[in-house]
Design a protein around this motif. Structure first.
Motif, mmCIF file in Angstrom:
data_model
loop_
_atom_site.group_PDB
_atom_site.id
_atom_site.type_symbol
_atom_site.label_atom_id
_atom_site.label_comp_id
_atom_site.label_asym_id
_atom_site.label_seq_id
_atom_site.Cartn_x
_atom_site.Cartn_y
_atom_site.Cartn_z
ATOM 1 N N SER A 76 8.678 -7.117 -1.098
ATOM 2 C CA SER A 76 7.293 -6.692 -1.288
ATOM 3 C C SER A 76 7.126 -5.197 -1.520
ATOM 4 O O SER A 76 5.994 -4.740 -1.715
ATOM 5 C CB SER A 76 6.454 -7.102 -0.069
ATOM 6 O OG SER A 76 6.938 -6.472 1.107
ATOM 7 N N THR A 77 8.211 -4.436 -1.517
ATOM 8 C CA THR A 77 8.107 -2.983 -1.684
ATOM 9 C C THR A 77 9.167 -2.471 -2.656
ATOM 10 O O THR A 77 10.187 -3.127 -2.893
ATOM 11 C CB THR A 77 8.280 -2.242 -0.345
ATOM 12 O OG1 THR A 77 9.616 -2.459 0.139
ATOM 13 C CG2 THR A 77 7.275 -2.711 0.692
ATOM 14 N N ILE A 97 5.177 -3.538 -11.428
ATOM 15 C CA ILE A 97 6.125 -3.988 -10.398
ATOM 16 C C ILE A 97 5.364 -4.389 -9.136
ATOM 17 O O ILE A 97 5.658 -5.427 -8.527
ATOM 18 C CB ILE A 97 7.154 -2.882 -10.097
ATOM 19 C CG1 ILE A 97 8.048 -2.639 -11.319
ATOM 20 C CG2 ILE A 97 8.007 -3.247 -8.878
ATOM 21 C CD1 ILE A 97 8.938 -1.411 -11.208
ATOM 22 N N ALA A 98 4.387 -3.591 -8.732
ATOM 23 C CA ALA A 98 3.584 -3.926 -7.552
ATOM 24 C C ALA A 98 2.853 -5.253 -7.754
ATOM 25 O O ALA A 98 2.797 -6.096 -6.840
ATOM 26 C CB ALA A 98 2.581 -2.803 -7.261
ATOM 27 N N ALA A 104 4.427 -12.763 -6.470
ATOM 28 C CA ALA A 104 5.570 -13.505 -5.925
ATOM 29 C C ALA A 104 5.451 -13.766 -4.432
ATOM 30 O O ALA A 104 5.730 -14.883 -3.960
ATOM 31 C CB ALA A 104 6.870 -12.748 -6.223
ATOM 32 N N VAL A 105 5.033 -12.753 -3.654
ATOM 33 C CA VAL A 105 5.067 -12.897 -2.193
ATOM 34 C C VAL A 105 3.744 -12.580 -1.514
ATOM 35 O O VAL A 105 3.652 -12.579 -0.294
ATOM 36 C CB VAL A 105 6.186 -12.022 -1.580
ATOM 37 C CG1 VAL A 105 7.552 -12.449 -2.114
ATOM 38 C CG2 VAL A 105 5.943 -10.538 -1.840
ATOM 39 N N GLY A 106 2.697 -12.273 -2.295
ATOM 40 C CA GLY A 106 1.377 -12.049 -1.710
ATOM 41 C C GLY A 106 0.926 -10.604 -1.694
ATOM 42 O O GLY A 106 -0.264 -10.321 -1.754
ATOM 43 N N THR A 107 1.879 -9.670 -1.620
ATOM 44 C CA THR A 107 1.531 -8.242 -1.635
ATOM 45 C C THR A 107 2.668 -7.449 -2.262
ATOM 46 O O THR A 107 3.835 -7.863 -2.196
ATOM 47 C CB THR A 107 1.254 -7.720 -0.214
ATOM 48 O OG1 THR A 107 0.806 -6.370 -0.265
ATOM 49 C CG2 THR A 107 2.493 -7.795 0.665
ATOM 50 N N ASN A 281 -0.589 -0.350 -4.698
ATOM 51 C CA ASN A 281 -0.595 -1.486 -3.792
ATOM 52 C C ASN A 281 -1.412 -2.604 -4.434
ATOM 53 O O ASN A 281 -2.426 -2.346 -5.083
ATOM 54 C CB ASN A 281 -1.216 -1.115 -2.453
ATOM 55 C CG ASN A 281 -0.575 -1.804 -1.253
ATOM 56 O OD1 ASN A 281 -0.669 -1.331 -0.144
ATOM 57 N ND2 ASN A 281 0.080 -2.939 -1.474
ATOM 58 N N ALA A 282 -0.952 -3.819 -4.278
ATOM 59 C CA ALA A 282 -1.679 -4.974 -4.812
ATOM 60 C C ALA A 282 -1.615 -6.114 -3.809
ATOM 61 O O ALA A 282 -0.610 -6.281 -3.106
ATOM 62 C CB ALA A 282 -1.075 -5.421 -6.147
ATOM 63 N N TRP A 283 -2.708 -6.861 -3.729
ATOM 64 C CA TRP A 283 -2.797 -8.011 -2.834
ATOM 65 C C TRP A 283 -3.293 -9.228 -3.603
ATOM 66 O O TRP A 283 -4.285 -9.145 -4.345
ATOM 67 C CB TRP A 283 -3.783 -7.745 -1.690
ATOM 68 C CG TRP A 283 -3.425 -6.613 -0.801
ATOM 69 C CD1 TRP A 283 -2.664 -6.650 0.327
ATOM 70 C CD2 TRP A 283 -3.845 -5.247 -0.940
ATOM 71 N NE1 TRP A 283 -2.574 -5.408 0.900
ATOM 72 C CE2 TRP A 283 -3.294 -4.519 0.148
ATOM 73 C CE3 TRP A 283 -4.627 -4.566 -1.872
ATOM 74 C CZ2 TRP A 283 -3.506 -3.153 0.309
ATOM 75 C CZ3 TRP A 283 -4.834 -3.200 -1.713
ATOM 76 C CH2 TRP A 283 -4.278 -2.519 -0.631
#
Length: 358
Positions: A76-77, A97-98, A104-107, A281-283
């Motif tokens: 996630s990072t 990328i974010a 893929a994983v939520g954040t 950051n993305a959610w």
């Protein structure tokens, strides 16, 4: 003012970037970011900045063909090294990328080092909306802002943006500097020959000033809020947060050591990292609730705030993003108005590169 169609300005920017060896896809990407600023009425960050990008590319201070690398990563990072490329290219690559990680994983959270000025922060959060995510973007920048109770430049204007999608209503889009205003507003005041409002800046002696030249000649901008009594400590703390996330954490230069964006600005006395830094950051909304329900709740929020009793002499509260949407509506029909000094800069670029401004 002279008006130019948005398509003309975008095509000119892309051709100028191509002239300086920026690959076709990257030149188109860089031009898109500048065009977003001109379209949304953020005149300080559109083609008005093109002369500085051209100068930096011409002087070899920006790498036109960066090898952008992920240098550290979890699910996630990530930390990205931009290879001293255009921030208008490195920023969108890191933001993708974010967003990929969020899908893929939520954040997804990505810090970036070894990059340059990335245009308007709002561009990146609008891209997140296109992928049904909530987005956040921030960057540090050349020192221009004094910390609270300081009398010299130590921080950049360090903008933050965030966007939330609505269902039937337009998105809520927050895009702001952590200084009282973006530096581009000071530049506009200088170009127009008008004084700045009180609270924007201090002069070289640390005294309040409304003269753009006094700020530029050794003075400094002030953090959001200006004074302690008006909440200047909050703007200072927001700028600090941006500086740490974008640069201390990525390995970029932080605080007063961020490299200058313009050739005429002095280089810092030492380097504490590489380039400047960004943070994205993305959610994914469905990680928290059903996306349609969330968007309907945003609509309800917007309706409620639009129904606020107006303050005397006003039309009532704006929703974050309203001014930019109105500018985009008008400029789609009428084009972007450019000040004479900006047009002169574009004509200088045209003469230098052979790219026609038509």
């Amino acid at each position: 003012m002279t008006r130019f169609s948005l398509d003309t300005l975008r095509a000119f920017s892309e051709a100028v970037f191509r002239h300086y060896g920026v690959p076709k896809a990257d030149a188109a990407q860089a031009a898109d970011v500048l065009a977003a600023a001109d379209r949304r009425g953020i005149d300080s960050h559109g083609v008005a900045r093109l002369i500085t990008y051209a100068d930096m590319l011409d002087a070899g201070r920006i790498n036109p063909k960066p090898d952008i690398q992920v240098v550290r990563e979890t699910q996630s990072t990530a930390t990205v090294d931009g290879d001293n490329g255009l921030g208008l290219v490195v920023g969108p690559a890191a933001n993708r990328i974010a967003l990929d990680k969020a899908e893929a994983v939520g954040t997804g959270a990505v810090s970036v080092r070894n990059t340059n000025h990335f245009g308007i922060a709002g561009y990146y959060v609008l891209e997140a909306l296109e992928r049904d995510c909530i987005g956040m973007a921030m960057t540090n920048s050349t020192k221009l802002v004094a910390p609270l109770w300081g009398a010299e430049r130590m921080l950049g204007t360090n903008p933050i943006a965030m966007a939330f999608p609505g269902q039937d209503e337009p998105p809520v889009v927050i895009d702001m500097a952590t200084s009282t205003v973006a530096y581009g507003k000071v530049e506009i005041a200088k170009r127009e020959g008008t004084p700045m409002p009180h609270g924007w800046a201090i002069d070289a002696e640390g005294q309040p000033t409304t003269d753009p030249d006094a700020m530029m000649d050794g003075g400094a901008q002030l953090p959001l809020g200006s004074t302690y009594e008006q909440g200047g400590h909050k703007g200072y703390c927001l700028a600090t947060m941006v500086d740490v996330l974008t640069s201390v954490m990525s390995g970029a230069n932080w605080g007063p050591f961020a490299p200058p964006f313009a050739l005429q600005q002095a280089q810092p006395e030492r380097q504490v990292g590489t380039g400047i830094g960004h943070f994205f950051n993305a959610w994914r909304i469905d990680g928290f609730m059903d996306p349609d329900r969330f968007k309907a709740r945003i609509d309800d929020w917007v309706h409620t705030f639009r129904a606020t009793e107006p303050a005397p002499g006003t039309d009532g509260p704006l929703i974050p993003g309203d001014p930019e949407r109105e500018a985009a509506r008008i400029r789609a029909e009428q084009g972007a108005p450019l000040l004479a000094p900006v047009v002169a800069d574009l004509r200088t670029i045209s003469e230098r590169t052979g790219v026609s401004l038509t």
